[in-house]
Design a protein around this motif. Structure first.
Motif, mmCIF file in Angstrom:
data_model
loop_
_atom_site.group_PDB
_atom_site.id
_atom_site.type_symbol
_atom_site.label_atom_id
_atom_site.label_comp_id
_atom_site.label_asym_id
_atom_site.label_seq_id
_atom_site.Cartn_x
_atom_site.Cartn_y
_atom_site.Cartn_z
ATOM 1 N N ARG A 348 52.944 -131.297 47.841
ATOM 2 C CA ARG A 348 51.695 -131.623 47.160
ATOM 3 C C ARG A 348 50.797 -132.493 48.038
ATOM 4 O O ARG A 348 49.572 -132.449 47.913
ATOM 5 N N LEU A 349 51.408 -133.289 48.894
ATOM 6 C CA LEU A 349 50.633 -134.188 49.749
ATOM 7 C C LEU A 349 50.016 -133.461 50.939
ATOM 8 O O LEU A 349 48.960 -133.869 51.447
ATOM 9 N N LEU A 350 50.643 -132.384 51.388
ATOM 10 C CA LEU A 350 50.192 -131.667 52.587
ATOM 11 C C LEU A 350 48.720 -131.243 52.519
ATOM 12 O O LEU A 350 47.968 -131.455 53.480
ATOM 13 N N PRO A 351 48.246 -130.644 51.400
ATOM 14 C CA PRO A 351 46.824 -130.265 51.347
ATOM 15 C C PRO A 351 45.881 -131.454 51.478
ATOM 16 O O PRO A 351 44.758 -131.302 51.973
ATOM 17 N N SER A 352 46.326 -132.623 51.035
ATOM 18 C CA SER A 352 45.475 -133.804 51.137
ATOM 19 C C SER A 352 45.224 -134.174 52.588
ATOM 20 O O SER A 352 44.100 -134.505 52.985
ATOM 21 N N PHE A 353 46.263 -134.109 53.431
ATOM 22 C CA PHE A 353 46.102 -134.361 54.862
ATOM 23 C C PHE A 353 45.153 -133.350 55.489
ATOM 24 O O PHE A 353 44.254 -133.687 56.254
ATOM 25 N N MET A 354 45.363 -132.091 55.170
ATOM 26 C CA MET A 354 44.543 -131.029 55.741
ATOM 27 C C MET A 354 43.070 -131.196 55.355
ATOM 28 O O MET A 354 42.170 -131.041 56.181
ATOM 29 N N ASP A 355 42.833 -131.541 54.093
ATOM 30 C CA ASP A 355 41.451 -131.713 53.630
ATOM 31 C C ASP A 355 40.800 -132.940 54.244
ATOM 32 O O ASP A 355 39.598 -132.943 54.532
#
Length: 495
Positions: A348-355
């Motif tokens: 769930r945290l991975l998209p936050s880094f990418m964004d």
């Protein structure tokens, strides 16, 4: 909306994080499902219907979206917590009673499942509205903590003194009480306010600090899960370290508030208001679509089916994790559930880094493209489960937990990207109705196959890798179909 100091942005985000951490009481179901099955004398098919019941509550999740338009957000969250209190609380009080029939359990579980939608709606709205220019980052960051729910509940159950005379009653009591306590505590922070904010660089710096705290929390959860397997880390040590890390984010709004007070005199005559425009709205659909109008859109059905054949399939796998572990002869189901929860957190945290980094570079990552890239490894993980080794079970569980968590996070932003932000609260609850539909279809089918294998042995329970062999093959093939559908959706929405 009220106009608070900028520290209130982060106070609201901290409140959202805490709500998300405890808003997955259904995620601990695999831990006590076998005992509940024995206690109530129900079949594997009925047990899967109970797992479906929690998802069935999402069929009426759109009520929470409508309520959020007219009712203060703290009240919306409290209603959701009360639904859980009644749903799980009555089960806790009467689970030993022969008067509590299966259909009672089904309705109570569905009520509690609907309560999850109410709290999620509040969390999503706070993240989208209060962090306009970084809404994708805020949504992914906050929802990542939902992946910790199973870990938190299993740690609480193993750490606290015996709360009941059975494991099932202990978890039911925690599921009923914990969300209400946390919701009441964070209610004052659940506010929407005017888009007045610090400079972009200040916001980015604060997000970096939050990322560091979140990574440390996730690492603690993973180490705790591995440590419990190796017996070198006690449940109490896990719970204490996790609690400290979950409390640390409150220091961010406190520090910002103190900094504002120190600068108030110097900036009083030179206040600058930065009106931020949501990054999601710049990529959102040109035509705002709401409610039942979604059903007329081909993109809706592509999104609905692709998610059902992937993200929902991952949730069905996690719901059946207790029975899968039992059939493979694993002693501690809670360890496997904690592992899936911990990796789901990082997913769930991975998209936050990418964004975060794509926003700094001025480029936007397509949500449908992200979802398609997450579905492929999940399909591979289901096929890996055809191998009988325990290593493959743990590895596949970690992959499926990660991909399912990431897709759950990405889906929130994908709804806005495809159908606009205006009717988001209602639209997203309509779209996630694929979860109960998929849960019923895939869960029921797997239960029938399980029962067939058990009947061959003349027993009520099934043991051995063959119990879920056909199920994993079908789930893997379904996930491949979901991947292809999502690729089509990406091509259609790429412009």
């Amino acid at each position: 909306m009220s106009s608070w100091p900028s520290s209130a942005h982060w106070l609201g985000l901290v409140g959202t994080i805490w709500l998300q951490t405890i808003n997955g009481p259904n995620s601990d179901f695999p831990v006590y499902s076998s005992q509940l099955k024995e206690l109530k004398g129900i079949s594997q098919v009925q047990l899967n219907f109970l797992a479906f019941a929690s998802d069935a509550g999402k069929l009426f999740g759109w009520f929470s979206g409508v309520a959020a338009l007219y009712v203060p957000l703290p009240l919306v969250a409290f209603v959701g917590a009360c639904f859980g209190l009644v749903g799980y609380g009555v089960q806790y009080l009467l689970v030993d009673s022969p008067g509590l029939k299966f259909w009672h359990l089904f309705l109570l579980t569905a009520l509690a499942g609907n309560g999850i939608c109410w709290i999620n709606t509040v969390c999503f709205l706070l993240s989208v509205k209060n962090f306009a220019s970084r809404s994708r980052v805020a949504v992914s960051l906050a929802t990542s903590y939902l992946g910790l729910s199973a870990k938190v509940y299993t740690s609480l159950a193993e750490t606290m003194p015996r709360l009941a005379d059975s494991k099932a009653k202990t978890y039911l009591l925690l599921n009923a009480v914990v969300p209400v306590i946390v919701t009441v505590f964070v209610a004052p922070a659940l506010r929407l306010f005017d888009l007045k904010s610090d400079s972009m660089s200040s916001t980015d710096t604060t997000f970096l600090v939050m990322f560091a705290i979140t990574l440390a929390t996730g690492a603690c959860a993973v180490v705790g899960s591995i440590g419990s397997t190796a017996s070198w880390l006690s449940s109490r040590q896990q719970m204490v370290s996790l609690s400290v890390l979950l409390a640390v984010p409150i220091l961010i709004p406190v520090a910002l508030k103190m900094n504002k007070i120190g600068e108030a005199k110097r900036e009083k005559d030179d206040a600058v208001v930065v009106i931020e425009v949501t990054d999601l709205e710049t990529t959102a659909a040109e035509e705002e679509v709401g409610g039942l109008q979604l059903l007329k859109k081909p993109d809706f059905w592509l999104y609905f089916l692709s998610y059902m054949f992937s993200g929902t399939l991952g949730l069905v796998f996690l719901n059946n994790l207790g029975q899968i572990a039992e059939s493979r002869g694993l002693g501690r189901t809670s360890t496997l559930v904690s592992l899936s929860s911990s990796f789901g957190f990082f997913g769930r945290l991975l998209p936050s880094f990418m964004d975060y980094y794509s926003a700094k570079s001025g480029h936007s990552i397509s949500r449908t493209g992200s979802m398609a890239s997450l579905m492929a490894p999940m399909a591979c993980a289901f096929f890996m489960l055809l191998n009988q080794g325990s290593v493959f079970l743990y590895a596949s569980t970690a992959i499926i937990g990660t991909c399912t968590g990431a897709m759950t996070s990405v889906a929130v932003s994908a709804t806005i990207e495809l159908f606009g932000a205006k009717n988001f609260a209602v639209n997203h609850n309509v779209l996630v109705s694929n979860i109960p539909v998929g849960s019923l279809c895939f869960g029921y089918f797997s239960a029938l196959l399980y029962q067939r294998e058990a009947s061959k042995r003349g027993a009520a329970t099934c043991s051995g890798a063959s119990c879920y062999q056909a199920t994993f093959a079908i789930w893997g093939a379904s996930c491949v179909v979901g991947t292809l559908l999502c690729v089509v959706l990406y091509v259609r929405s790429r412009s």
